[in-house]
Scaffold this active site. Structure first.
Site, PDB file in Angstrom:
ATOM      1  CG  ASP A 132       2.110   6.312   4.985  1.00 12.40           C
ATOM      2  OD1 ASP A 132       2.028   5.940   3.800  1.00 12.40           O
ATOM      3  OD2 ASP A 132       2.220   5.507   5.941  1.00 12.40           O
ATOM      4  NE  ARG A 135      -6.750  -0.551   6.961  1.00 13.24           N
ATOM      5  CZ  ARG A 135      -5.824  -0.151   6.084  1.00 13.24           C
ATOM      6  NH1 ARG A 135      -6.180   0.301   4.909  1.00 13.24           N
ATOM      7  NH2 ARG A 135      -4.562  -0.216   6.387  1.00 13.24           N
ATOM      8  CB  CYS A 153      -3.653   1.460   1.388  1.00 15.64           C
ATOM      9  SG  CYS A 153      -4.385   2.206   2.837  1.00 15.64           S
ATOM     10  CE  LYS A 190      -2.751   1.715   9.482  1.00 17.82           C
ATOM     11  NZ  LYS A 190      -1.517   1.354   8.775  1.00 17.82           N
ATOM     12  CG  ASN A 191       2.095   2.313   9.839  1.00 12.30           C
ATOM     13  OD1 ASN A 191       0.995   1.772   9.707  1.00 12.30           O
ATOM     14  ND2 ASN A 191       2.590   3.151   8.940  1.00 12.30           N
ATOM     15  NE  ARG A 203       1.322  -1.958   0.398  1.00 15.56           N
ATOM     16  CZ  ARG A 203       0.786  -1.359   1.462  1.00 15.56           C
ATOM     17  NH1 ARG A 203      -0.496  -1.109   1.500  1.00 15.56           N
ATOM     18  NH2 ARG A 203       1.543  -1.026   2.496  1.00 15.56           N
ATOM     19  N   PRO A 204       4.910  -6.064  -3.284  1.00 14.48           N
ATOM     20  CG  PRO A 204       6.989  -5.807  -4.325  1.00 14.48           C
ATOM     21  CD  PRO A 204       5.678  -5.104  -4.087  1.00 14.48           C
ATOM     22  CB  ILE A 205       5.769  -9.949   0.804  1.00  9.89           C
ATOM     23  CG1 ILE A 205       5.167 -11.187   0.128  1.00  9.89           C
ATOM     24  CG2 ILE A 205       4.684  -8.988   1.227  1.00  9.89           C
ATOM     25  CD1 ILE A 205       4.470 -12.104   1.126  1.00  9.89           C
ATOM     26  CG  ASP A 206      10.746  -9.015  -3.304  1.00  8.56           C
ATOM     27  OD1 ASP A 206       9.813  -8.200  -3.166  1.00  8.56           O
ATOM     28  OD2 ASP A 206      11.907  -8.668  -3.562  1.00  8.56           O
ATOM     29  CD  GLN A 207      14.210  -7.575  -0.803  1.00 14.93           C
ATOM     30  OE1 GLN A 207      15.233  -7.687  -0.131  1.00 14.93           O
ATOM     31  NE2 GLN A 207      14.148  -8.003  -2.052  1.00 14.93           N
TER      32      GLN A 207
END
Ligand code: UD1
Length: 419
Positions: free
Chosen positions: A306, A398, A117, A22-23, A122-126
Site C-alpha cells: 500500500d 475512501r 480497489c 482505515k484498515n 482478489r480471491p477469498i478462498d482462504q
C-alpha cells in the site's frame, strides 16, 4: 465531477497529524456486531469506507451515534437482519468482514461480492476455507455470498497464503465459537493486532495477534461497555513520509507509531533521506534528489504494497534506475502510465517496474485508478512543475481524511474544484 487542482513545485514543510487506521476501522466496525451491547470507538477516520460500514451496520439493526466527527457510539443489541445491503457491500472490500462477524453473532449472513480497489484477482478462498473449518456452510452464487452455521467449533486452520483479510475474518468468526481456534501462517499487520485488542477489550480471549500463530479461546458473549481508540494509520503516515522525501521537504508526522514503519524508514535512509524517530512521531527531511533503490513488496513487516505507488513517484525522480517488484497484487502499476504522462520514464511489465529517474515531473491531467495510486498522483502533482489535475477522487476519499487540507497546511497549492 470533482477534481484536485495542484500547482507545483512545492517543498512540503511543517507538521501533519495522522488519522486512525482505515484498515483497522473497517474491520473493527463489523467486529462490533459480535457485541451484544454498546461500545464507543474513537480516533475513527472520517472517510467514505467508514461511513459505508456504518450504513451497513445500521441496515442490520445497529444504532449509531456520532459523538464527534471521529468518535461514534454503537448499540448492537438489536441486530435483526441477516441479509446485508448488496449495493453497499459491493462498494468496498472490507464489507466481507460482515461475514465472520455475523456468523459469530447470528449464524447466518448474505452479502454482495465485496468490491474495493482493482489490484488484480482478489480471491477469498482462504476466508471460505476458514469458515468451513469452523463448521459453516458457504455458498457463492450470482454475485452473493451466503454463510450459515448452526454452531461454530474451534479448530486448527493453516492459511495457504498470508492474508490480512482472511486472518481477520476467521478471527472474527472464532471469537464466539465453542473451544479454541488456532490460525497458523496468520498475517501480522498492525491492524490485525488492533482488531484483536479491540475484541479483547470487549471481552474476547485472543492471543498471539502480531505473530504468525493466533490462538482464539471462544467466549460466550462480548459485553462491550468500553471505549476503544483506533491505532494510527501506518499507510497514511508512510504517505506523508514519502511526500517529504519526494518534495525535498521537512515534515514532522505526528500521531504515528514508528515501529510500524521500520521497512519504509530503512528505505528512506537508503535513498538519502533523514529520519528522526520520536516513537509516536517521525520527522523526515530531504535536501536532494533521492538515490536509486530496489524495492520488493511483502507482507508485514516487509515493505507494504500500500506504499508502493507513493514510493514509485519518489523513485521516478531519483538519480539512476530503480526497480520495484510487486509481489502481493498482480496489477498495481496502473499509476505508472499516469506518471509517464507527467514525464516519468517507467516501464512496467508483470510484477516488475523499472524507474529511470528524471530530474523533474511536469503537470498533466491524471486519473487515480485506486486509493493509493490516487495518493501517489497527489504527491506527483506537488513535486511537478506546473498544473496537475487529479481525477477519480472517490478512490482517494475512501481512505484519506481531509487529504487536501493536510497537504495545504504543509504548503501545497491544492484545491478541490467541481468541474
Ligand atoms: C488488505 C488491505 C489492502 C492491502 C492488502 C495487503 C484491507 C481492507 N485491505 O487487503 O489495502 O493491500 O491487505 O497488505 O485491509 N489471497 C488469496 N486468497 C484469499 C485472500 C487473499 O489468495 O483468500 C491473496 C491475494 O490475492 C493477495 C494476497 O493473498 O495476493 C494478500 O491479500 P490479503 O492480505 O488478503 O489482502 P486484503 O485483505 O484483501
Amino acid at each position: 465531477m470533482e477534481k484536485l487542482v495542484i500547482t507545483g513545485k512545492t517543498h512540503l514543510k511543517g507538521e501533519v497529524t495522522i488519522s486512525g487506521a482505515k484498515n483497522a476501522a473497517v474491520a473493527i466496525l463489523p467486529a462490533t456486531l459480535l457485541i451484544d451491547g454498546i461500545c464507543t470507538i474513537d480516533n475513527l477516520p472520517n472517510i467514505s469506507d467508514v461511513k459505508m460500514s456504518c450504513k451497513i451496520l445500521e441496515d442490520l439493526g445497529a444504532k449509531i451515534t456520532w459523538n464527534t466527527p471521529n468518535e461514534i457510539t454503537i448499540d448492537t443489541r438489536h441486530i435483526n437482519k441477516t441479509v446485508a445491503s448488496e449495493e453497499l457491500t459491493r462498494k468496498f472490500r472490507a464489507s466481507y468482514y460482515m461475514i465472520g462477524s455475523m456468523l459469530g453473532r447470528k449464524g447466518a449472513i448474505t452479502v454482495g461480492m465485496p468490491g474495493g480497489c482493482k489490484l488484480g484477482a482478489r480471491p477469498i478462498d482462504q476466508h471460505i476455507k476458514g469458515f468451513e473449518a469452523l463448521g459453516a456452510t458457504v455458498e457463492v452464487s450470482q454475485g452473493k455470498i451466503t454463510a450459515t452455521a448452526s454452531e461454530l467449533t474451534g479448530t486448527s486452520i493453516y492459511m495457504d497464503v498470508v492474508s490480512v483479510g482472511a486472518t481477520i475474518n476467521v478471527m472474527l468468526a472464532s471469537v464466539l465459537a465453542k473451544g479454541t481456534t488456532v490460525i497458523d501462517n496468520a498475517a501480522k499487520e498492525p491492524h490485525i493486532v488492533d482488531v484483536a485488542n479491540f475484541l479483547n477489550t470487549m471481552g474476547a480471549d485472543i492471543r498471539g495477534a502480531g505473530t504468525d500463530v493466533i490462538k482464539i479461546n471462544g467466549v460466550e458473549k462480548l459485553t462491550g461497555n468500553s471505549t476503544y481508540s483506533i491505532v494510527p494509520d501506518q499507510i497514511e503516515a508512510g504517505t506523508f513520509m514519502l511526500a517529504a522525501v519526494a518534495s525535498q521537504g521537512d515534515i514532522l508526522i505526528k500521531n504515528c507509531i514508528s515501529k510500524h514503519l521500520e521497512s519504509l524508514t530503512a528505505k528512506i535512509i537508503e535513498i538519502g533521506g533523514q529520519v528522526e524517530d520520536y516513537g509516536d512521531s517521525i520527522r523526515v527531511k530531504m535536501d536532494k534528489r533521492p538515490s536509486k533503490a530496489t524495492i520488493k513488496t511483502l507482507p508485514y513487516p516487509g515493505f507494504p504494497t500500500d506504499l508502493q505507488p507513493q514510493m514509485g513517484v519518489t523513485l521516478s525522480i531519483a538519480e539512476g534506475t530503480s526497480r520495484i517488484i510487486e509481489s502481493i497484487w498482480e496489477s498495481r502499476f496502473q499509476y505508472t502510465e499516469e506518471l509517464n504522462k507527467m514525464g516519468a520514464q517507467i516501464t512496467a511489465q508483470g510484477k516488475t517496474a523499472f524507474f529511470e529517474g528524471v530530474s523533474s515531473l511536469y503537470g498533466s491531467p491524471v486519473y487515480a485508478s485506486d486509493l493509493r495510486a490516487g495518493a501517489a498522483l497527489i504527491i506527483a502533482g506537488i513535486i511537478a512543475e506546473g498544473k496537475t489535475e487529479v481525477y477519480n477522487l472517490e478512490h482517494i476519499d475512501r481512505g484519506y481524511e481531509n487529504i487536501e487540507e493536510k497537504f495545504r497546511k504543509l504548503g501545497a497549492k491544492i484545491e478541490r474544484v467541481e468541474e
